[in-house]
Every structure is written in structure tokens, then in C-alpha cells.
Scaffold this active site. Structure first.
Site, PDB file in Angstrom:
ATOM      1  N   TRP A  98       0.794  -1.224   0.000  1.00 24.64           N
ATOM      2  CA  TRP A  98       0.000   0.000   0.000  1.00 24.64           C
ATOM      3  C   TRP A  98       0.828   1.276   0.000  1.00 24.64           C
ATOM      4  O   TRP A  98       0.286   2.363  -0.105  1.00 24.64           O
ATOM      5  CB  TRP A  98      -0.942   0.018   1.217  1.00 24.64           C
ATOM      6  CG  TRP A  98      -0.254  -0.362   2.497  1.00 24.64           C
ATOM      7  CD1 TRP A  98      -0.305  -1.579   3.108  1.00 24.64           C
ATOM      8  CD2 TRP A  98       0.602   0.457   3.308  1.00 24.64           C
ATOM      9  NE1 TRP A  98       0.480  -1.577   4.247  1.00 24.64           N
ATOM     10  CE2 TRP A  98       1.040  -0.333   4.391  1.00 24.64           C
ATOM     11  CE3 TRP A  98       1.038   1.782   3.232  1.00 24.64           C
ATOM     12  CZ2 TRP A  98       1.902   0.152   5.380  1.00 24.64           C
ATOM     13  CZ3 TRP A  98       1.897   2.266   4.205  1.00 24.64           C
ATOM     14  CH2 TRP A  98       2.319   1.455   5.260  1.00 24.64           C
ATOM     15  N   ASN A  99       2.169   1.182   0.169  1.00 30.43           N
ATOM     16  CA  ASN A  99       2.916   2.438   0.369  1.00 30.43           C
ATOM     17  C   ASN A  99       3.143   3.233  -0.920  1.00 30.43           C
ATOM     18  O   ASN A  99       3.281   4.447  -0.871  1.00 30.43           O
ATOM     19  CB  ASN A  99       4.216   2.208   1.134  1.00 30.43           C
ATOM     20  CG  ASN A  99       5.139   1.233   0.456  1.00 30.43           C
ATOM     21  OD1 ASN A  99       4.760   0.560  -0.486  1.00 30.43           O
ATOM     22  ND2 ASN A  99       6.353   1.152   0.945  1.00 30.43           N
TER      23      ASN A  99
ATOM     24  N   LYS B  77      -2.671  -8.062  -8.056  1.00 33.26           N
ATOM     25  CA  LYS B  77      -3.371  -8.019  -6.774  1.00 33.26           C
ATOM     26  C   LYS B  77      -2.821  -6.858  -5.945  1.00 33.26           C
ATOM     27  O   LYS B  77      -1.720  -6.919  -5.422  1.00 33.26           O
ATOM     28  CB  LYS B  77      -3.171  -9.335  -6.012  1.00 33.26           C
ATOM     29  CG  LYS B  77      -4.045  -9.384  -4.798  1.00 33.26           C
ATOM     30  CD  LYS B  77      -3.258  -9.878  -3.597  1.00 33.26           C
ATOM     31  CE  LYS B  77      -3.948  -9.520  -2.332  1.00 33.26           C
ATOM     32  NZ  LYS B  77      -3.858  -8.082  -1.994  1.00 33.26           N
ATOM     33  N   PRO B  78      -3.625  -5.793  -5.809  1.00 36.89           N
ATOM     34  CA  PRO B  78      -3.174  -4.660  -5.002  1.00 36.89           C
ATOM     35  C   PRO B  78      -3.386  -4.940  -3.511  1.00 36.89           C
ATOM     36  O   PRO B  78      -4.068  -5.905  -3.145  1.00 36.89           O
ATOM     37  CB  PRO B  78      -4.087  -3.523  -5.459  1.00 36.89           C
ATOM     38  CG  PRO B  78      -5.352  -4.200  -5.892  1.00 36.89           C
ATOM     39  CD  PRO B  78      -4.969  -5.568  -6.383  1.00 36.89           C
ATOM     40  N   ALA B  79      -2.835  -4.082  -2.676  1.00 36.41           N
ATOM     41  CA  ALA B  79      -3.025  -4.222  -1.225  1.00 36.41           C
ATOM     42  C   ALA B  79      -4.475  -3.898  -0.862  1.00 36.41           C
ATOM     43  O   ALA B  79      -5.114  -3.059  -1.498  1.00 36.41           O
ATOM     44  CB  ALA B  79      -2.078  -3.279  -0.499  1.00 36.41           C
TER      45      ALA B  79
ATOM     46  N   GLY C  75       6.612  -6.473  -0.584  1.00 35.51           N
ATOM     47  CA  GLY C  75       5.893  -6.470   0.690  1.00 35.51           C
ATOM     48  C   GLY C  75       6.782  -6.985   1.798  1.00 35.51           C
ATOM     49  O   GLY C  75       8.014  -6.861   1.734  1.00 35.51           O
ATOM     50  N   SER C  76       6.167  -7.577   2.786  1.00 31.10           N
ATOM     51  CA  SER C  76       6.924  -7.969   3.980  1.00 31.10           C
ATOM     52  C   SER C  76       7.752  -9.235   3.747  1.00 31.10           C
ATOM     53  O   SER C  76       7.428 -10.067   2.902  1.00 31.10           O
ATOM     54  CB  SER C  76       5.942  -8.221   5.122  1.00 31.10           C
ATOM     55  OG  SER C  76       5.077  -9.274   4.771  1.00 31.10           O
TER      56      SER C  76
ATOM     57  N   GLU D  99      10.791  -8.142  -3.503  1.00 26.89           N
ATOM     58  CA  GLU D  99      11.359  -6.934  -2.894  1.00 26.89           C
ATOM     59  C   GLU D  99      10.759  -6.848  -1.501  1.00 26.89           C
ATOM     60  O   GLU D  99       9.575  -6.556  -1.342  1.00 26.89           O
ATOM     61  CB  GLU D  99      11.018  -5.721  -3.763  1.00 26.89           C
ATOM     62  CG  GLU D  99      11.985  -4.586  -3.557  1.00 26.89           C
ATOM     63  CD  GLU D  99      11.385  -3.485  -2.735  1.00 26.89           C
ATOM     64  OE1 GLU D  99      11.443  -3.600  -1.484  1.00 26.89           O
ATOM     65  OE2 GLU D  99      10.860  -2.529  -3.333  1.00 26.89           O
ATOM     66  N   LEU D 100      11.587  -7.164  -0.504  1.00 26.57           N
ATOM     67  CA  LEU D 100      11.058  -7.336   0.855  1.00 26.57           C
ATOM     68  C   LEU D 100      11.491  -6.174   1.755  1.00 26.57           C
ATOM     69  O   LEU D 100      11.732  -5.088   1.280  1.00 26.57           O
ATOM     70  CB  LEU D 100      11.513  -8.698   1.388  1.00 26.57           C
ATOM     71  CG  LEU D 100      11.212  -9.879   0.427  1.00 26.57           C
ATOM     72  CD1 LEU D 100      11.767 -11.184   0.963  1.00 26.57           C
ATOM     73  CD2 LEU D 100       9.719 -10.002   0.164  1.00 26.57           C
TER      74      LEU D 100
ATOM     75  N   CYS E 249      10.298   1.394   1.960  1.00 24.06           N
ATOM     76  CA  CYS E 249      11.326   0.394   2.304  1.00 24.06           C
ATOM     77  C   CYS E 249      12.730   0.929   2.107  1.00 24.06           C
ATOM     78  O   CYS E 249      13.687   0.342   2.607  1.00 24.06           O
ATOM     79  CB  CYS E 249      11.098  -0.895   1.537  1.00 24.06           C
ATOM     80  SG  CYS E 249      10.617  -0.617  -0.147  1.00 24.06           S
TER      81      CYS E 249
ATOM     82  N   GLU F 116      12.130  -2.809  11.019  1.00 24.54           N
ATOM     83  CA  GLU F 116      11.788  -1.728  10.099  1.00 24.54           C
ATOM     84  C   GLU F 116      10.739  -0.858  10.802  1.00 24.54           C
ATOM     85  O   GLU F 116       9.679  -1.367  11.176  1.00 24.54           O
ATOM     86  CB  GLU F 116      11.218  -2.349   8.828  1.00 24.54           C
ATOM     87  CG  GLU F 116      11.277  -1.444   7.651  1.00 24.54           C
ATOM     88  CD  GLU F 116      10.877  -2.145   6.347  1.00 24.54           C
ATOM     89  OE1 GLU F 116      11.232  -1.638   5.296  1.00 24.54           O
ATOM     90  OE2 GLU F 116      10.191  -3.185   6.392  1.00 24.54           O
TER      91      GLU F 116
HETATM   92  P1  ADP Z   1       2.556  -4.882   4.425  1.00 29.57           P
HETATM   93  O1  ADP Z   1       3.049  -5.207   5.770  1.00 29.57           O
HETATM   94  O2  ADP Z   1       3.315  -3.806   3.713  1.00 29.57           O
HETATM   95  O3  ADP Z   1       1.065  -4.752   4.317  1.00 29.57           O
HETATM   96  P2  ADP Z   1       2.301  -7.475   3.313  1.00 29.57           P
HETATM   97  O4  ADP Z   1       3.435  -8.367   2.930  1.00 29.57           O
HETATM   98  O5  ADP Z   1       1.412  -7.911   4.405  1.00 29.57           O
HETATM   99  O6  ADP Z   1       3.005  -6.108   3.581  1.00 29.57           O
HETATM  100  O7  ADP Z   1       1.414  -7.157   2.048  1.00 29.57           O
HETATM  101  C1  ADP Z   1       1.918  -6.893   0.759  1.00 29.57           C
HETATM  102  C2  ADP Z   1       0.978  -7.498  -0.264  1.00 29.57           C
HETATM  103  O8  ADP Z   1       0.968  -8.918  -0.066  1.00 29.57           O
HETATM  104  C3  ADP Z   1      -0.473  -7.058  -0.116  1.00 29.57           C
HETATM  105  O9  ADP Z   1      -1.044  -6.943  -1.412  1.00 29.57           O
HETATM  106  C4  ADP Z   1      -1.096  -8.207   0.647  1.00 29.57           C
HETATM  107  O10 ADP Z   1      -2.477  -8.337   0.430  1.00 29.57           O
HETATM  108  C5  ADP Z   1      -0.369  -9.377   0.029  1.00 29.57           C
HETATM  109  N1  ADP Z   1      -0.427 -10.621   0.806  1.00 29.57           N
HETATM  110  C6  ADP Z   1      -0.588 -10.756   2.136  1.00 29.57           C
HETATM  111  N2  ADP Z   1      -0.626 -12.066   2.475  1.00 29.57           N
HETATM  112  C7  ADP Z   1      -0.466 -12.768   1.325  1.00 29.57           C
HETATM  113  C8  ADP Z   1      -0.410 -14.164   0.980  1.00 29.57           C
HETATM  114  N3  ADP Z   1      -0.530 -15.111   1.903  1.00 29.57           N
HETATM  115  N4  ADP Z   1      -0.228 -14.490  -0.319  1.00 29.57           N
HETATM  116  C9  ADP Z   1      -0.122 -13.552  -1.267  1.00 29.57           C
HETATM  117  N5  ADP Z   1      -0.159 -12.225  -1.022  1.00 29.57           N
HETATM  118  C10 ADP Z   1      -0.328 -11.828   0.253  1.00 29.57           C
END
Ligand code: ADP
Length: 479
Positions: free
Chosen positions: A153-154, A177-179, A230-231, A252-253, A286, A384
Site C-alpha cells: 500500500w505504500n 493483486k493490489p493491497a 511487501g513484507s 522486494e522485501l 522500504c 523496520e
Molecule cells: P505490508 O506489511 O506492507 O502490508 P504485506 O506483505 O502484508 O506487507 O502485504 C503486501 C501485499 O501482499 C499485499 O497486497 C497483501 O495483500 C499481500 N499478501 C498478504 N498475504 C499474502 C499471501 N498469503 N499471499 C499472497 N499475497 C499476500
């Protein structure tokens, strides 16, 4: 509720058509600055994702010549620029960042499409000069297959630009697939993509249950590459889920960026760049500085300059003029940042700028904060932060600065300020980070490869390296 010409259809997009969730269920999108519900988006899952993958798979059968792809990429870039105000407004409303910054995000996103358009001829077939085995050889950059693109989402628009530009260049159909927190920017983007004339199935949008969508992308045989930002936690899940299917991943974590200032540096410049680097997106990027290392002899002077600048930053609703820092993404994020600050204060750090956050008064707005007397062991330097908090740590010498900068499992971005060019080059060579700024807090750009070392992930976005991310080289030997 949000009204926008770019949000006429608040739906997913599958096989060239706007699509609702089969269950009819929706998910609310909240403005973090006001708590208002902006809209409700379809809550999709397995079934819609399978349809999206199948439609993408059928689009693979309609390859587009390079010149056509170049034209699409340029069109998408132009549409970003033409609509940057409205795209920016949607980003601000759902993400919180100041409107000016959100418009800059739309321009930054456009840059990725433009870069790929400009350099797409690098994907043309290559004829080897040599004739090994008495054959003629050609190397083709084939589309890897259907790609799954998952974004955080950032940077609701720029994160997808980094991936989708390379996917369109490689002629890979995608399922995006967006956040959950920021799907509206993507819906707005699709209303623009809908004008470009892409074949049905070339781009698909699903949103909703992350685990269900993620599972289909990981398991469906047509999906050959997943690009995720994402994370680290979710990155690890994706590695495990794709392992049985041997899929290519681009990850990209997390990051834990050090900002190292030597005592010979121009301290005003370093302070200025630190502020710009750190407080973009309220510190929720990040690549933004997570820990400042200042050489002991310059610490007092530097901290004073930084604290003075931080105290002058204006926090508020990103749609208001003059606001430097918007809200954090939600209450949970603010609570987490508040805990990191409280832990540091309890363990001996001192707050030199910023006031204590109060749940009742401040809501999702966190006061920009500078902490000194921080150690490498405190959670705010190990984790972080993802918020507007600057922990400052003192160091002795070059060796000490490098060792402590590298003392993290992450390796995304690092920044070094010194007046000695030889030292700058030497230190950059020793830093285990994919992006290094020397006397600048500048982050990534579409023209250069960006990505992590160590547990910050693998794969690159931007630059020539990023252009090849969704291609499979095929060598053809001809007798
Ligand atoms: P943040 O902490 O920045 O929200 P996330 O890693 O939780 O980071 O989310 C980044 C993206 O990954 C979002 O689009 C979220 O919906 C998606 N996501 C979260 N869980 C899963 C999963 N199990 N499989 C695929 N995508 C996921």
C-alpha cells in the site's frame, strides 16, 4: 464516499471486462486521515483469480510485436502524466501521503513505462557472431508466461508500474493483486488501461482475500513468475508455496536502511537529504532511513540541525496545502511505531524532537520524532520502523560504521555522506545493499536496477536488468 471520473467502475477486471466478486461481498477502503469510508471494493478469492489466470493464459496465444508493445507503454506513460492530479488525489485519499508527493508518485510510475518503451529493442532477437558446433545461433527473449503481480500500500501506483511495465514489455499477461488498503489507485489505473486497446486478458485485476489469491497464483501451472513487494514474512510464504511448482520469484522485501554521516561531510546537506529521504510517505517506504549513524565528533552539531528541521515539519491531512507528513496507514501502524519509540525511551534513548503520541488526540497521525542515545540492540534499529521516527546512533570510525550498517539481515538501501570521494567509493564497495546513495538521499529511479541483497529479496526492477525480469531466454541452434 469518493467521487472520481477514474472510479466509474469500482470493480475488478477480468478478461477485458469489469468484474464483481462472485459472492457479492465487499471490502471497505478507509481514508486514514479522516476515518471516512471512501468506497467498497469486491472481495474476491480463489474463483475469480482462477478465471483471471485462465483469461491471461488465453491472452498468451495473442503475442504482440515489439513496436505494438512500445506504443502501449508510451500510451500508459502519457495517461499517467495526463491524469496525474486525479491519480494523485486518489492515492492521497486512500494512502494518506501529501497530494504533491502523490502526484510525484504518478510521474515516477510513468517513468517506468517510458523507460521500458525507450529500451524495448534490447528484447529483440540476438544473433550470435560465433558459429559453435557449425550452427547458427539466435537468442530469443520469450515471455515467461502469465505473471502474478502483488503490491503493497505504500506506493499504490508506482509499485505496480515497476512490475507491469516490464511485464507489458516482455508481452506477459498479468494478474494483479493490489493491497487491501489501497485498491482504488489500481482501479483508477485500470480505467486508463481500458483505453489503451490491450487484448482481453492481457491485464487482470483481482482484489480481496490475499491468501486465496496468493494460493492460486502460487499453484496454477500457467503462472510462471510472481513478482511481489511487501513484507519478508509474506515473501517467505511465497517461497515455500511456489517451491513444489518451481516458479520464478522476484521479491522486494523489507529494508533497514542505514544513513551514515562522517565528520567531514557537509552536515547541512546531509540533514536536508535525511529529512527528504526519511519523511517521504511518513517514513513508510522500504528505502527510507531506518537508522542514522553519525561520527561521534560531529554528533552534537548534526543532531541539532536535524532536530531543528524535524520540528518545522507540518503534519496533517495530505489534501491540505503545506502538509509535509500525512497519517500512517492505520491505527495498528501507529500503535506499532509508538511502541518502538516507548521501548527506546525506556531503554535509555532521549527524544530530541517530536512530542509523545496520544491515541485520543493524534489518531493515525504520528509526530515526527528524533531519538538520540539509541543502540543497535533496540527494536527501533533492528526492526523496520515504517513511521516518521529517526533513531540516531554514534560511531567511531569507518570500519565501525560499515560493520554496524551491515549488521542486519536486510540489504536494500544505504546512504553515506563524506567529503572524501575515495572513502565514499571504498565504503560503497563494502556495503551489502542493492542501492547506495553517496552524498545523496535519493532513492531508486526507473533507469537503474533496484532490488535487495540478503533477506531484502532478489530480482531487480528498473534499468536493463528489470526489463528482462519476465523474459525467458531461449537459444536456438540451427544446422
Ligand atoms: P505490508 O506489511 O506492507 O502490508 P504485506 O506483505 O502484508 O506487507 O502485504 C503486501 C501485499 O501482499 C499485499 O497486497 C497483501 O495483500 C499481500 N499478501 C498478504 N498475504 C499474502 C499471501 N498469503 N499471499 C499472497 N499475497 C499476500
Amino acid at each position: 464516499m469518493i467521487e472520481s471520473p477514474l472510479l466509474e467502475h469500482v470493480q475488478g477486471f477480468i478478461n477485458g471486462d469489469w468484474a464483481q466478486a462472485q459472492s457479492g461481498q465487499t471490502l471497505a477502503v478507509i481514508n486514514p486521515a479522516t476515518g471516512e469510508t471512501l468506497s467498497k471494493v469486491p472481495l474476491m478469492g480463489h474463483d475469480e483469480t482462477r478465471l483471471a489466470v485462465e483469461s491471461a493464459q488465453s491472452a498468451l496465444a495473442q503475442p504482440a510485436p515489439i513496436e505494438q508493445r512500445r506504443q502501449w507503454l508510451n500510451q500508459v506513460a502519457d495517461l499517467h502524466i495526463e491524469h496525474k492530479k486525479e491519480l494523485g488525489r486518489i492515492i492521497t485519499l486512500e494512502n494518506g501521503k501529501p497530494w504533491k508527493e502523490a502526484q510525484a508518485e504518478a510521474e515516477y510510475a510513468a517513468g517506468f513505462y517510458r523507460y521500458c518503451a525507450t529500451h524495448i529493442e534490447k528484447l529483440k532477437t540476438r544473433h550470435l557472431q560465433e558459429q559453435p558446433k557449425n550452427h547458427t545461433w539466435t537468442v530469443h527473449h520469450r515471455p515467461a508466461g502469465v505473471v502474478g503481480l502483488i503490491t503493497p500500500w505504500n506506493f499504490p501506483l508506482a509499485m505496480i508500474a515497476k512490475k507491469l511495465s516490464a511485464a507489458l514489455a516482455a508481452d506477459c499477461p498479468s494478474v494483479i493483486k493490489p493491497a487491501e488498503k489501497t485498491p482504488l489507485s489500481m482501479v483508477a489505473l485500470f480505467s486508463l488501461l481500458d483505453q489503451v486497446g490491450l487484448a482481453a486478458g492481457k491485464v487482470n485485476l483481482v482484489m480481496g482475500h490475499a491468501d486465496q489469491i496468493g494460493r492460486v497464483l502460487c499453484e496454477h501451472p500457467a503462472v510462471r513468475t510472481i513478482s511481489f513487494t511487501g513484507s519478508t514474512r509474506v515473501g517467505r510464504l511465497l517461497i515455500a508455496a511456489t517451491a513444489p511448482h518451481v516458479k520464478k520469484l522476484s521479491l522486494e522485501l523489507g529494508g533497514n536502511a542505514p544513513f551514515v554521516v562522517f565528520d567531514d561531510a557537509d552536515l547541512d546537506r546531509a540533514a536536508e537529504h535525511l529529512i527528504q529521504n526519511k519523511f517521504r510517505g511518513a517514513g513508510q517506504t522500504c528505502v527510507c532511513t531506518n537508522r542514522v549513524y553519525i561520527q561521534r565528533s560531529a554528533a552534537a552539531a548534526f543532531i541539532e540541525k536535524v532536530a531543528a528541521r524535524v520540528s518545522g515539519l507540518k503534519v496533517g491531512n495530505g489534501m491540505e496545502d503545506g502538509v509535509d507528513i500525512g497519517p500512517l496507514i492505520d491505527r495498528g501502524a501507529v500503535q506499532r511505531v509508538a511502541t518502538l519509540v516507548d521501548d527506546a525511551l525506556t531503554q535509555g534513548a532521549t527524544r530530541v524532537a517530536g512530542k509523545a503520541w496520544s491515541a485520543a488526540d493524534d489518531g493515525c497521525f504520528f509526530p515526527p520524532t528524533v531519538l538520540r542515545g539509541v543502540t543497535d540492540e533496540m527494536p527501533c534499529t533492528r526492526e523496520e520502523i515504517f513511521g516518521p521516527v529517526l533513531p540516531v546512533i554514534e560511531f567511531e570510525d569507518e570500519q565501525d560504521a560499515v560493520r554496524r550498517s551491515n549488521g542486519t539481515e536486510y540489504g536494500l538501501a544505504a546512504y553515506v555522506f563524506t567529503a572524501d570521494p575515495k572513502r565514499a567509493e571504498r565504503v560503497a564497495g563494502m556495503l551489502q545493499f542493492g542501492h547506495v546513495g553517496l552524498n545523496t538521499g535519493a532513492g531508486p529511479t526507473p533507469e537503474a536496477p533496484f532490488g535487495g541483497m540478503k533477506q531484502s529479496g532478489f530480482g531487480r526492477e528498473g534499468g536493463t536488468e528489470g526489463l528482462f525480469e519476465f523474459t525467458e531466454p531461449q537459444a536456438i541452434a540451427c544446422a
